[in-house]
Design a protein around this motif. Structure first.
Motif, short mmCIF file in Angstrom:
data_model
loop_
_atom_site.label_atom_id
_atom_site.label_comp_id
_atom_site.label_asym_id
_atom_site.label_seq_id
_atom_site.Cartn_x
_atom_site.Cartn_y
_atom_site.Cartn_z
N MET B 1 -1.74 -7.53 -2.05
CA MET B 1 -1.35 -6.19 -1.12
C MET B 1 -2.63 -5.49 -0.84
SD MET B 1 0.85 -3.82 -4.09
CE MET B 1 0.78 -4.64 -5.36
N LEU B 2 -2.03 -4.71 0.43
CA LEU B 2 -3.27 -3.96 0.89
C LEU B 2 -3.13 -1.99 -0.27
CD1 LEU B 2 -3.95 -4.56 4.11
CD2 LEU B 2 -5.41 -4.45 2.70
N ARG B 3 -4.19 -1.93 -0.65
CA ARG B 3 -3.76 -0.46 -1.28
C ARG B 3 -4.79 0.65 -0.72
NH1 ARG B 3 0.19 0.98 -5.04
NH2 ARG B 3 -0.51 -1.35 -6.69
N TYR B 4 -4.60 1.81 -0.71
CA TYR B 4 -5.44 2.59 0.06
C TYR B 4 -5.23 3.93 -0.83
CZ TYR B 4 -3.75 0.14 4.12
OH TYR B 4 -3.82 -1.21 5.39
N TYR B 55 -11.21 4.33 -0.55
CA TYR B 55 -10.77 2.71 -0.54
C TYR B 55 -10.14 2.05 0.50
CZ TYR B 55 -14.55 3.33 -3.73
OH TYR B 55 -15.61 4.39 -4.25
N VAL B 56 -9.64 0.79 0.48
CA VAL B 56 -8.98 -0.59 1.13
C VAL B 56 -9.03 -0.98 0.32
CG1 VAL B 56 -7.59 -1.27 2.71
CG2 VAL B 56 -8.83 1.00 3.69
N ILE B 57 -8.60 -1.97 -0.10
CA ILE B 57 -8.30 -2.53 -0.96
C ILE B 57 -7.37 -3.47 -1.25
CG2 ILE B 57 -9.02 -3.00 -4.12
CD1 ILE B 57 -9.25 -0.05 -3.95
N TRP B 58 -7.64 -5.01 -1.40
CA TRP B 58 -6.55 -5.82 -1.49
C TRP B 58 -6.66 -6.58 -2.89
CZ3 TRP B 58 -2.82 -8.40 1.54
CH2 TRP B 58 -2.15 -9.39 1.26
N MET B 119 -9.65 -6.51 7.25
CA MET B 119 -10.09 -5.91 8.31
C MET B 119 -8.52 -5.09 8.63
SD MET B 119 -13.14 -6.54 9.36
CE MET B 119 -13.74 -7.03 11.26
N LEU B 120 -7.52 -6.08 8.39
CA LEU B 120 -6.13 -5.65 8.96
C LEU B 120 -6.22 -3.67 8.36
CD1 LEU B 120 -2.96 -5.10 10.45
CD2 LEU B 120 -2.31 -6.49 7.85
N GLU B 190 6.17 -5.24 9.24
CA GLU B 190 7.49 -3.89 8.91
C GLU B 190 6.29 -3.92 7.12
OE1 GLU B 190 8.51 -6.87 9.92
OE2 GLU B 190 8.97 -5.92 11.57
N LEU B 191 6.11 -5.10 6.80
CA LEU B 191 4.57 -5.03 5.39
C LEU B 191 3.81 -4.26 5.30
CD1 LEU B 191 5.09 -6.00 2.42
CD2 LEU B 191 4.02 -8.21 3.33
N SER B 192 3.23 -4.42 6.29
CA SER B 192 2.10 -4.20 6.38
C SER B 192 2.12 -2.94 6.82
CB SER B 192 1.16 -4.43 7.62
OG SER B 192 0.07 -3.89 7.45
N ARG B 193 3.01 -2.37 7.76
CA ARG B 193 3.42 -0.72 7.76
C ARG B 193 3.68 0.03 6.56
NH1 ARG B 193 3.95 1.55 12.77
NH2 ARG B 193 4.23 -0.46 13.69
N HIS B 194 4.48 -0.95 5.78
CA HIS B 194 5.12 -0.14 4.55
C HIS B 194 3.64 -0.14 3.38
CE1 HIS B 194 6.74 0.21 0.68
NE2 HIS B 194 6.37 -1.51 -0.07
N TRP B 195 2.97 -0.74 3.27
CA TRP B 195 1.69 -0.63 2.54
C TRP B 195 1.09 0.92 2.76
CZ3 TRP B 195 0.23 -6.31 3.02
CH2 TRP B 195 0.35 -7.41 1.93
N PHE B 196 0.98 0.74 4.40
CA PHE B 196 -0.19 2.51 4.81
C PHE B 196 0.85 3.50 4.71
CE2 PHE B 196 -1.05 5.08 8.16
CZ PHE B 196 -2.27 5.27 8.05
N LEU B 197 2.35 3.80 4.64
CA LEU B 197 2.79 4.49 4.65
C LEU B 197 3.72 4.86 2.31
CD1 LEU B 197 6.03 4.20 7.34
CD2 LEU B 197 4.05 5.26 7.44
N ARG B 198 3.63 3.68 1.60
CA ARG B 198 3.60 3.98 0.62
C ARG B 198 2.35 4.59 0.31
NH1 ARG B 198 2.90 -1.11 -3.03
NH2 ARG B 198 1.12 -0.99 -2.01
N ALA B 199 1.23 4.44 1.34
CA ALA B 199 -0.19 5.30 0.42
C ALA B 199 0.23 6.68 1.07
CB ALA B 199 -1.21 4.56 0.58
#
Lengths: 237, 210
Positions: B1-4, B55-58, B119-120, B190-199
């Motif tokens: 998952m993506l972490r910011y 940092y943007v981290i996978w 990159m996303l 939705e999932l990508s947006r969720h990760w961003f908003l979570r951060a």
């Protein structure tokens, strides 16, 4: 809006002092049609400058209580750099809830948007617009103005730095004793060779000290460096 | 998952933190032979990690680092201005709507979709914060990756030849790029947006009545 903004930028260009700047920033409140506006800058030496439109009672109470410790806007923006709607900050703790209530009771609007700014040499600033309206109206407002607000925040910051920079010497990294020695001898009329000999260092090493001193002073060449160091009282000759 | 994650919050993710700096050492020091500092614990850090970058981290399933990149605003200190000014003709980019991206790193275990996902994450940062472009220095080996992902930079300046050629470029943000990367990474909107908003937080009403 665009024309008004351009006119504002033109007047800002003319600002010569922090007082001029303050008048223009306060004028922005009408331009952006918001109730409150804050510009707060902390430079690399820790000096602060602020223009804000909150009620004086609230401002002095805030300072007295040292609310910067718990203010979610400060905590959420200090050290970070993404623009943020106040709704996205962490207001969950008990202390920030009661802080918020006090702020609202003192005339701070229920909506806010803050733009943190990182400038050169560790300078930091925060630009905030604050207003009273419902969530939908605020969402429409920020959607429409976010880009303009980011740009205007940086424009104000650049202008403030420019004015500060022309008022006094740039904050410089302190020179080392050896760098001061080299400039002092050159200022006394020694040649590079003579200066190197007096300090028992090679001319090559002397050039290295000179180069780093020139860098720290932001000078174009050796003569400029000596002149700057003298005018800033860094040399005793 | 993506972490910011801002550097100041990294310590809340000890495994992610440790494996990220180790993977960076492996990629930049061991594999590419760059002149970077690696400490006794095998971690690669530089002075820009000390400026509280984002940092943007996978993150892999086991909580370790799969890939990462680092953002800093170009109005403050950047590598492009302090180390690569010669690529910009001595006029470094400084713009409130452009952030610099550095240390693009892929973990040793990273699958092929990780670079697209990273990159996303970069695109989410740009679109989420109303940025116009990302600024970055890249070498010849990266061009192939960008081409495959369909998001290439406009080159501002280059230096060197062949494998040693490095360039400074601007990546333009846009919804079309985001859609393309979602597809390549195999992730939903939705999932990508969720990760961003979570951060970065969801909109919560400040007052009960609004």
């Amino acid at each position: 809006m665009r024309e008004k903004l351009e006119a504002f930028i033109e007047r800002m260009e003319q600002a010569k002092s922090l007082d001029d700047l303050q008048a223009e920033i306060l004028g922005l409140r009408d331009l952006y049609d918001v109730e409150n506006l804050v510009y707060h800058s902390v430079n690399s030496t820790g000096e602060q400058y602020a223009v804000l439109t909150y009620k004086p009672d609230w401002v002095s109470h805030y300072i007295e209580q040292d609310y910067a410790r718990i203010d979610p806007v400060v905590l959420g923006c200090f050290q970070r750099f993404n623009p943020v709607d106040w709704k996205r900050l962490d207001w969950s703790s008990k202390s920030s809830k009661s802080f918020l209530k006090e702020a609202l009771d003192s005339g701070v609007g229920n909506q806010g948007f803050s733009v943190p700014i990182r400038g050169p040499q560790g300078q930091f600033a925060l630009f905030t617009v604050n207003h009273n309206c419902n969530d939908d109206a605020w969402a429409r407002y920020t959607e429409e103005h976010v880009r303009g607000l980011i740009l205007i925040a940086h424009f104000i910051n650049q202008k403030a730095l420019e004015i500060e920079g022309s008022d006094k010497p740039r904050p410089v990294r302190p020179m080392s004793p050896r760098e001061t020695d080299v400039l002092t001898l050159l200022a006394m009329g020694y040649s590079r060779g003579q200066a190197a000999e007096s300090l028992s260092i090679s001319e090559h090493t002397l050039r290295a000290y000179l180069e780093s001193a020139r860098n720290k002073l932001g000078a174009m060449n050796t003569t400029h460096a000596v002149a700057r160091a003298l005018s800033q009282g860094l040399l005793v000759i | 998952m993506l972490r910011y994650i801002y550097a100041s919050d990294l310590s809340a993710y000890p495994k992610l933190q440790e494996t990220m700096f180790k993977d960076r050492a492996h990629q930049f020091h061991t594999r590419l032979g760059w002149d970077v500092a690696v400490d006794t614990r095998g971690a690669e850090r530089d002075e820009y990690d000390a400026l509280n970058p984002l940092y943007v981290i996978w993150e892999m399933r086991d909580g370790s680092h799969g890939g990462s990149m680092r953002f800093l605003p170009t109005t403050g200190r950047t590598m492009a201005a302090e180390h690569f000014a010669f690529l910009a003709d001595g006029h470094p980019v400084s713009n409130p709507r452009i952030w610099e991206c550095t240390r693009f790193c892929l973990g040793r275990q990273a699958g092929p979709r990780v670079s697209a996902a990273l990159m996303l994450g970069g695109a989410e940062v740009g679109l989420g914060f109303n940025l116009s472009h990302a600024l970055g220095v890249f070498d010849a080996r990266m061009i192939r990756i960008y081409r495959r992902l369909g998001w290439g930079p406009v080159v501002l300046g280059s230096c060197g030849n062949g494998r040693d050629r490095i360039s400074l470029g601007l990546w333009e943000y846009g919804q079309a790029v985001r859609n393309k990367l979602l597809k390549t990474a195999g992730l939903s909107d939705e999932l990508s947006r969720h990760w961003f908003l979570r951060a970065f937080g969801r909109d919560l009403a400040l007052t009960e009545t609004g």
